[in-house]
Design a protein around this motif. Sequence first.
Motif, PDB file in Angstrom:
ATOM      1  N   LYS A 169      57.785  68.673 -10.210  1.00 26.75           N
ATOM      2  CA  LYS A 169      59.221  69.207 -10.750  1.00 26.75           C
ATOM      3  C   LYS A 169      59.600  70.423 -10.181  1.00 26.75           C
ATOM      4  O   LYS A 169      60.440  70.675  -9.573  1.00 26.75           O
ATOM      5  N   TRP A 170      58.588  71.283 -10.284  1.00 26.08           N
ATOM      6  CA  TRP A 170      58.870  72.701  -9.852  1.00 26.08           C
ATOM      7  C   TRP A 170      58.889  72.722  -8.234  1.00 26.08           C
ATOM      8  O   TRP A 170      60.012  73.471  -7.827  1.00 26.08           O
ATOM      9  N   ILE A 171      58.014  72.115  -7.545  1.00 22.63           N
ATOM     10  CA  ILE A 171      58.303  71.968  -6.193  1.00 22.63           C
ATOM     11  C   ILE A 171      59.453  71.410  -5.733  1.00 22.63           C
ATOM     12  O   ILE A 171      60.027  71.892  -4.693  1.00 22.63           O
ATOM     13  N   ALA A 172      59.839  70.298  -6.440  1.00 24.85           N
ATOM     14  CA  ALA A 172      61.278  69.739  -5.938  1.00 24.85           C
ATOM     15  C   ALA A 172      62.434  70.871  -6.244  1.00 24.85           C
ATOM     16  O   ALA A 172      63.267  70.998  -5.495  1.00 24.85           O
ATOM     17  N   GLU A 173      62.377  71.526  -7.255  1.00 21.94           N
ATOM     18  CA  GLU A 173      63.220  72.633  -7.556  1.00 21.94           C
ATOM     19  C   GLU A 173      63.281  73.961  -6.269  1.00 21.94           C
ATOM     20  O   GLU A 173      64.393  74.063  -5.992  1.00 21.94           O
ATOM     21  N   ASP A 174      61.965  74.148  -5.998  1.00 19.76           N
ATOM     22  CA  ASP A 174      62.037  75.262  -4.963  1.00 19.76           C
ATOM     23  C   ASP A 174      62.644  74.512  -3.794  1.00 19.76           C
ATOM     24  O   ASP A 174      63.429  75.246  -2.878  1.00 19.76           O
ATOM     25  N   ARG A 175      62.529  73.375  -3.295  1.00 22.98           N
ATOM     26  CA  ARG A 175      62.919  72.739  -2.178  1.00 22.98           C
ATOM     27  C   ARG A 175      64.428  72.813  -2.070  1.00 22.98           C
ATOM     28  O   ARG A 175      65.231  72.746  -1.183  1.00 22.98           O
ATOM     29  N   ALA A 176      64.814  72.245  -3.423  1.00 23.53           N
ATOM     30  CA  ALA A 176      66.434  72.144  -3.453  1.00 23.53           C
ATOM     31  C   ALA A 176      67.162  73.282  -3.302  1.00 23.53           C
ATOM     32  O   ALA A 176      68.207  73.318  -2.924  1.00 23.53           O
ATOM     33  N   ALA A 177      66.399  74.453  -3.650  1.00 27.82           N
ATOM     34  CA  ALA A 177      67.120  75.777  -3.710  1.00 27.82           C
ATOM     35  C   ALA A 177      67.240  76.407  -2.435  1.00 27.82           C
ATOM     36  O   ALA A 177      67.874  77.288  -2.163  1.00 27.82           O
ATOM     37  N   LEU A 178      66.158  75.752  -1.327  1.00 19.75           N
ATOM     38  CA  LEU A 178      66.232  76.593  -0.023  1.00 19.75           C
ATOM     39  C   LEU A 178      67.464  76.229   0.746  1.00 19.75           C
ATOM     40  O   LEU A 178      68.108  75.129   0.839  1.00 19.75           O
TER      41      LEU A 178
END
Length: 282
Positions: free
Chosen positions: A271-280
């Motif tokens: 979940k957190w990795i997906a959040e980081d990638r979406a924020a990029l």
Amino acid sequence: MSVKNLEQRLSEFRERGYTIFEGAYDAGQMQAWKDCYEDMVRRNTPRDAPEPRLRVTSALEQEPWLMLPAVNNQAILDFAERVMGPFIQLDNLTFMAFPSEPREQAEGTVSFWHRDRWGWMPDGPQYIRPTACNAICYLQDLTDEYGPLRVVEGSHRRAVTIESEAHRTLPHPDETVLRVKAGDVVFTHCSLLHSGTPNTSGKPRYFFSTYYNRVGLPTRDNHKGPSVQRIVEMARARNDRRLMRLFGVDDAIEPRANALFLRPDEEMWDKWIAEDRAALSQ
């Protein structure tokens, strides 16, 4: 990297304590690093030092754009996040050319057995996630003359000891000798017992260690210098959370470090990795 290959690599890492990324760096990149080494040694050595300091520390601060690929390798960071979660911070980047030693003095010896910073003596056999990992790269093939890497597979899960000071520089009966190729990266668990082998090639053995630990821990490299801070600002402009986190800047650390832990860690990491990638932002 496919999911299948990732799972195979994770299984290997958990069982053996290391995995090898073959061909992580090409010949041109490695030559650029070697070409810059002597100048980095000069800048790293105080004027009053009796001899050059061959171990270049805080190499990223000296040569930020040249050395950044050694720190920000996307395949290796993807894997590191599967091992430790999205908490990866750079402890240090060290670059060195090990000098050659006389063959007759080095015969039958190893450099020295050790576990790495933030490691521990396992009381296994369970696998414990590492607090730190080492991404080790050699810039030439590790032949017997250049000196291969030696590991005791599974020693991150077993209480493998070295009986005396004298045994620290002797081959281990359970060792595996890794004759990796130039540009390969050996990614190791901090509690894996390992050693180098003396270099008797007659030439320098170029090596760098990119050591990662969990964000929030102390680091050996100082990330406050102007070169690293320029990288941080570049990452901030793109909202590149993973790159900022390498240098201790993590706005999400408080909620993630206090996330109640009611679901499996890997589920939360996804979940957190997906959040980081979406924020990029591209």
